[in-house]
Design a protein around this motif. Structure first.
Motif, mmCIF file in Angstrom:
data_model
loop_
_atom_site.group_PDB
_atom_site.id
_atom_site.type_symbol
_atom_site.label_atom_id
_atom_site.label_comp_id
_atom_site.label_asym_id
_atom_site.label_seq_id
_atom_site.Cartn_x
_atom_site.Cartn_y
_atom_site.Cartn_z
ATOM 1 N N LEU A 69 0.823 -1.204 0.000
ATOM 2 C CA LEU A 69 0.000 0.000 0.000
ATOM 3 C C LEU A 69 0.862 1.260 0.000
ATOM 4 O O LEU A 69 0.558 2.228 -0.692
ATOM 5 N N ALA A 70 1.936 1.244 0.767
ATOM 6 C CA ALA A 70 2.775 2.438 0.898
ATOM 7 C C ALA A 70 3.263 2.949 -0.453
ATOM 8 O O ALA A 70 3.363 4.156 -0.668
ATOM 9 N N ASP A 71 3.530 2.040 -1.376
ATOM 10 C CA ASP A 71 4.045 2.436 -2.696
ATOM 11 C C ASP A 71 3.017 3.215 -3.514
ATOM 12 O O ASP A 71 3.381 3.917 -4.450
ATOM 13 N N GLN A 72 1.757 3.101 -3.190
ATOM 14 C CA GLN A 72 0.704 3.765 -3.963
ATOM 15 C C GLN A 72 0.271 5.106 -3.378
ATOM 16 O O GLN A 72 -0.504 5.822 -3.995
ATOM 17 N N LEU A 73 0.772 5.442 -2.192
ATOM 18 C CA LEU A 73 0.332 6.670 -1.533
ATOM 19 C C LEU A 73 1.288 7.823 -1.798
ATOM 20 O O LEU A 73 2.490 7.619 -1.934
ATOM 21 N N ASP A 74 0.737 9.029 -1.824
ATOM 22 C CA ASP A 74 1.563 10.224 -1.954
ATOM 23 C C ASP A 74 2.438 10.420 -0.720
ATOM 24 O O ASP A 74 3.531 10.953 -0.813
ATOM 25 N N CYS A 75 1.951 10.015 0.433
ATOM 26 C CA CYS A 75 2.690 10.111 1.695
ATOM 27 C C CYS A 75 2.854 8.702 2.262
ATOM 28 O O CYS A 75 2.083 8.276 3.137
ATOM 29 N N PRO A 76 3.836 7.943 1.765
ATOM 30 C CA PRO A 76 3.966 6.545 2.193
ATOM 31 C C PRO A 76 4.229 6.364 3.682
ATOM 32 O O PRO A 76 3.937 5.310 4.230
ATOM 33 N N GLY A 77 4.707 7.394 4.352
ATOM 34 C CA GLY A 77 4.988 7.288 5.781
ATOM 35 C C GLY A 77 3.749 7.124 6.644
ATOM 36 O O GLY A 77 3.860 6.764 7.816
ATOM 37 N N VAL A 78 2.580 7.388 6.090
ATOM 38 C CA VAL A 78 1.344 7.251 6.868
ATOM 39 C C VAL A 78 0.505 6.059 6.388
ATOM 40 O O VAL A 78 -0.687 5.997 6.654
ATOM 41 N N HIS A 79 1.148 5.112 5.729
ATOM 42 C CA HIS A 79 0.371 4.000 5.167
ATOM 43 C C HIS A 79 -0.358 3.182 6.235
ATOM 44 O O HIS A 79 -1.454 2.707 5.998
ATOM 45 N N ARG A 80 0.209 3.031 7.415
ATOM 46 C CA ARG A 80 -0.483 2.265 8.463
ATOM 47 C C ARG A 80 -1.759 2.989 8.908
ATOM 48 O O ARG A 80 -2.797 2.364 9.117
ATOM 49 N N GLU A 81 -1.661 4.303 9.053
ATOM 50 C CA GLU A 81 -2.816 5.095 9.459
ATOM 51 C C GLU A 81 -3.899 5.062 8.377
ATOM 52 O O GLU A 81 -5.085 4.925 8.681
ATOM 53 N N VAL A 82 -3.473 5.189 7.125
ATOM 54 C CA VAL A 82 -4.428 5.138 6.004
ATOM 55 C C VAL A 82 -5.083 3.761 5.950
ATOM 56 O O VAL A 82 -6.298 3.647 5.750
ATOM 57 N N LEU A 83 -4.295 2.716 6.149
ATOM 58 C CA LEU A 83 -4.839 1.351 6.140
ATOM 59 C C LEU A 83 -5.897 1.188 7.234
ATOM 60 O O LEU A 83 -6.972 0.633 6.982
#
Length: 185
Positions: A69-83
């Motif tokens: 998922l992190a690779d698809q986000l503009d801000c990969p550092g927040v991928h856990r929160e987005v998930l």
């Protein structure tokens, strides 16, 4: 599997789901995966088409999350929160909208309900009001920088994206962010 119970509000349903979780949790985000599993659903991670972050398969009772998922986000550092936010919205779909989805009757209103469910599940009004930074924000309406700093601390505590805290506070009528659109994330 937990059955759907009659409820008067999304908040009550979220409380009901959280009451069924047997594991220990400090904030509801920590109970999210177990809450989904208790509904009889599974969570899988696999590569999905570009721009697709999560797929809800109501027939197989499976949530498929884009990996990575992190690779698809503009801000990969927040991928856990987005998930967590995505999964909470999907839990809302499971709890509120499974039958319409199975019948092929998805609508924008169902999507709004899922977002409101994510707000109620991850940021319950009572827990949110009890957080000292939220109390400060509500009482003082601070300057932009200080307000943003406080929002970030609330988001970090609840393990969710800052924008979701902002939207939830506005949705609950706790704060009117006239400066929210001018924030630099």
């Amino acid at each position: 599997m937990t059955s759907l119970r009659p409820f008067r509000s999304l908040v009550e349903d979220c409380q009901s789901v959280l009451a069924d979780v047997t594991g220990r949790w400090r904030v509801p985000a920590e109970a999210l995966n177990e809450a989904i599993l208790l509904q009889g659903w599974s969570i899988q991670h696999r590569r999905l088409p570009e721009g697709t972050f999560c797929v809800c398969d109501a027939w197989r009772q499976t949530l498929v999350v884009s990996d990575p998922l992190a690779d698809q986000l503009d801000c990969p550092g927040v991928h856990r929160e987005v998930l967590r936010w995505m999964l909470a919205a999907e839990l809302g779909q499971i709890r509120m909208n499974s039958m319409p989805l199975l019948e092929g009757k998805y609508s924008v209103a169902l999507g709004h309900t899922a977002t409101e469910y994510a707000m109620a599940f991850l940021l319950p009004p009572e827990m949110l009001r009890a957080h000292p930074d939220v109390a400060y924000l509500v009482q003082s309406q601070p300057e932009r920088i200080e307000g943003w700093r406080r929002l970030c601390r609330v988001a970090e505590y609840f393990l969710v994206p800052v924008a979701c805290v902002q939207a939830t506070l506005a949705h609950y009528g706790m704060l009117d962010y006239s400066w929210k659109n001018s924030q630099v994330a």
